[in-house]
Design a protein around this motif. Structure first.
Motif, PDB file in Angstrom:
ATOM      1  N   MET A 137       0.845  -1.185   0.000  1.00 13.39           N
ATOM      2  CA  MET A 137       0.000   0.000   0.000  1.00 13.39           C
ATOM      3  C   MET A 137       0.884   1.239   0.000  1.00 13.39           C
ATOM      4  O   MET A 137       1.842   1.339   0.765  1.00 13.39           O
ATOM      5  N   ARG A 157      -0.539   7.706  -3.979  1.00 14.33           N
ATOM      6  CA  ARG A 157      -0.674   8.116  -5.372  1.00 14.33           C
ATOM      7  C   ARG A 157      -0.808   9.630  -5.389  1.00 14.33           C
ATOM      8  O   ARG A 157      -1.583  10.202  -4.612  1.00 14.33           O
ATOM      9  N   GLU A 195      -3.521   4.918  -0.189  1.00 14.01           N
ATOM     10  CA  GLU A 195      -4.176   3.627  -0.432  1.00 14.01           C
ATOM     11  C   GLU A 195      -4.547   2.916   0.871  1.00 14.01           C
ATOM     12  O   GLU A 195      -5.473   2.095   0.887  1.00 14.01           O
ATOM     13  N   ARG A 249      -7.374   5.481   2.622  1.00 10.11           N
ATOM     14  CA  ARG A 249      -8.385   5.878   1.618  1.00 10.11           C
ATOM     15  C   ARG A 249      -8.673   7.373   1.661  1.00 10.11           C
ATOM     16  O   ARG A 249      -9.679   7.839   1.136  1.00 10.11           O
TER      17      ARG A 249
END
Length: 690
Positions: free
Chosen positions: A1, A4, A21, A24
């Motif tokens: 994880m 981005r 990731e 969230r």
């Protein structure tokens, strides 16, 4: 994880969007752009963002995507490199002659665009390929060597090669390119049969020259940024946005920079389409208002409209791109009075520096200054309080314009907003009414730092009744970078009748392009489940000189598909031109295949909406007087903090919703509710505001 990150560079601000990731979370940040070297703001902003998050560094980033205006700015400011051109003998002046169409035929003061290649650097070679691809006059290798000598003596940094009918027979162009690269390895070479293998020699010539002119500028910028990011610890392959809304690796973009002309605004459209479609509103008009310009686009059925080209400052550029129309109307657009005593706004912009008068460096009145004067912008909460605003400087600047018009300062500020709203409405009519679409049938989706601030006035001007304001509109283009896929376009001009006898030839051309797409997938390491192909045809009635793009469904092309394609073309022709000619011969002109490689997207999350509504007072930050119209003057408006609003909340206008990256105004008579995706849904009321 991992993390981005999407980064969109604008004329005033650089927007960063980070998706974690693991948690969230979607976070946004804005930093001032550095026009002299856009990469400086990118690296500094990314480092600051990661430090604020307590992340380990660039190594934690698994996706890095970037939208840039470097190529566009180089074109608009003529800041490309010294470029040479090699073309078929007798055609070197085509770059200036263009088409017979003259948009300003009766304007004696109209200036033609300055060619990117001076006449002395346009060289001709004796060769000739016929319209059917056969060679009439072969290429002389000795003459090619002489041309390379002349290019070397001229000290050009880039060369465009464009020969007649090279899209049918590219060998001559490739032999010339090989000779240049062999003798002049440091010169950037751009070949039309690679850049745009389509017919219409002027548009192909203009496009390949544009690609060559900005090629070294864009390639050097991306290579330098790639190196800097790598040195800072970035292990992920950096990607950049194309005009078609997709992303490609930096290294690929360095070869075809002309595909980045709409790199900046395209992903905002992609992000808006995804957010609106998830909210059950697939038909939208996007309205991206930044510091320098406003970009508008139409999305139908959740799919942004594509076009095969555009004119940038009078120069034709042909490439698959989202159908985006731009007007010089942004928050930094300067208000001025023309020789006739009329108020004008833009297209000149104060940019990032000196910026609007309220930033403390400039003196010109801008749209942002008008909003400060009217109270719609909060001087104490601009970018969440990160940037200090000098409200008195705005009043002085706007007042100076008002003295020329004989108006009070608030009246002048209101006039500035009326003028800029009319400019933006005119842009939306170009991509809607003029193409057979009624804007009243669409939802208006604003983004950019200034979009939500002006959207209610704009919706009233156009008769649009519903507005969707995304959760992070000021950085939606950056978020859109994390909601798009890797894309590549493959085209080929082959003129065929739309007739059963030509089905084999049509299928063969599509097969050729599909094979090229397959090779690209393999080169990019894209496996089967992630591959998707979109096919379309440029079609026309026989004898016409303009085509319409029509999507082609399915893998095989048979007689049943031919009938369906005929009906689809006739419907598109009816919508665009108001008629269709059933029974007339139809031609297929240009074949297009878009290869799409799916990548992980930011996932939109929902929250249950209470059936009995909610108490919105938790988000109320206070009240302030806001000038909404000359008829009402200043009137009290409730001020809400968007971060404290929850799904199910409802607000009645007049009201203002403030957040870090933008401000949303809800006009009198409008109602605003928060949906399950945290979007603001504004329903336009009937109360008239001057």
């Amino acid at each position: 994880m991992g993390l981005r990150i999407g980064i969109d560079t604008g004329g005033t601000f650089t927007d960063l969007c980070l998706f974690d990731e693991q948690t969230r979370e979607v976070l946004v940040k804005k930093v001032s752009s550095t026009p002299d070297d856009p990469g400086r703001a990118i690296v500094a902003g990314t480092s600051a963002f990661l430090a604020e998050r307590g992340a380990g560094g660039m190594g934690d980033i698994v996706t890095f995507a970037h939208g840039t205006t470097v190529g566009t700015n180089a074109l608009l400011t003529h800041a490309g490199v010294r470029t040479g051109l090699v073309t078929t003998r007798g055609f070197r002046d085509l770059l200036e002659l263009g088409r017979g169409h003259r948009p300003s035929m009766y304007d004696l003061q109209a200036d033609k665009p300055v060619p990117f290649v001076s006449r002395k650097h346009r060289l001709e070679v004796t060769e000739r390929v016929r319209y059917d691809g056969s060679v009439q006059v072969p290429l002389d290798p000795g003459e090619v060597e002489q041309i390379v000598d002349e290019l070397e003596a001229a000290q050009v940094r880039s060369v465009a090669v464009c020969l007649l009918y090279s899209f049918l027979y590219p060998r001559h162009e490739r032999l010339i390119a090989e000779a240049i690269r062999r003798r002049l390895p440091d010169v950037y070479v751009s070949v039309s049969s690679d850049v745009l293998p389509e017919f219409r020699e002027y548009e192909r010539l203009s496009t390949v020259v544009t690609n060559a002119y900005i090629g070294p500028v864009v390639a050097n910028y991306l290579a330098r940024l790639r190196s800097t990011l790598s040195a800072a610890g970035l292990a992920a392959v950096p990607h950049v946005t194309q005009s078609n809304g997709g992303i490609i690796p930096f290294t690929t973009a360095e070869e075809l920079p002309v595909k980045l002309v709409l790199s900046g605004p395209s992903t905002g459209v992609v992000g808006a389409a995804a957010i609106a479609a998830a909210a059950g509103l697939p038909d939208i008009i996007t309205f991206d208002m930044g510091g320098t310009s406003s970009d508008v686009s139409l999305v139908q059925g959740g799919e942004p409209k594509l076009t095969s080209g555009m004119e940038l400052d009078g120069v034709p550029v042909r490439s698959q791109m989202l159908d985006i129309h731009t007007v010089g109307a942004g928050g930094g657009s300067i208000a001025w009075v023309d020789n006739g005593g009329h108020l004008r706004v833009g297209p000149a912009s104060a940019g990032a520096y000196p910026g609007p008068a309220c930033y403390g460096n400039g003196r010109d009145a801008t749209v942002t200054d008008a909003n400060v004067v009217l109270g719609t912008l909060n001087p104490g909460y601009f970018l969440g309080g990160e940037i200090a605003i000098d409200a008195e400087a705005s009043r002085r600047a706007v007042g100076a314009v008002g003295e020329q018009l004989g108006l009070s300062t608030p009246e002048t500020a209101a006039g500035i907003l009326q003028v800029v709203t009319a400019n933006m409405a005119r842009a939306i009519r170009v991509i809607s009414v003029q193409r057979g679409y009624d804007p009243r049938d669409y939802v208006l989706v604003p983004f950019g730092g200034a979009g939500p601030l002006h959207v209610s006035r704009l919706a009233r001007e156009l008769g649009i009744r519903r507005i969707l304001v995304p959760p992070t509109p000021g950085a939606l283009s950056a978020l859109g970078l994390l909601m798009t896929d890797v894309r590549a376009d493959f085209t080929r001009t082959r003129i065929h009748r739309l007739h059963p006898d030509d089905l084999g030839s049509i299928a063969a051309t599509f097969a050729e392009l599909r094979d090229q797409a397959g090779e690209w997938f393999t080169q990019q390491g894209i496996d089967g489940p992630r591959r998707r192909v979109r096919r379309s045809l440029d079609m026309r009635y026989a004898g016409q000189n303009y085509e319409l793009a029509v999507d082609v469904a399915g893998e095989e092309f048979d007689e049943a598909g031919l009938v369906g394609l005929t009906k689809t073309f006739e419907a598109a022709h009816e919508q665009m031109y108001g008629y269709s000619a059933a029974g007339e011969g139809i031609e297929v002109v240009t074949f297009r295949v878009q290869a799409i490689a799916s990548v992980p997207h930011v996932e939109l999350s929902t929250v249950d909406v209470p059936e009995d509504g909610a108490d919105v007072s938790r988000a109320l930050a206070g009240h302030r007087d806001v000038y909404l119209s000359p008829s009402t003057g200043f009137r009290p408006c409730a001020i809400y903090r968007r971060a404290l609003l929850r799904p199910g909340d409802r607000i009645a206008g007049p009201a203002i919703v403030e957040q870090m990256d933008t401000t949303t105004i809800v006009m009198p008579g409008d109602t605003c509710s928060v949906d399950s995706y945290a979007n603001l849904i504004i329903e336009s009321g009937d109360e008239h505001v001057d």
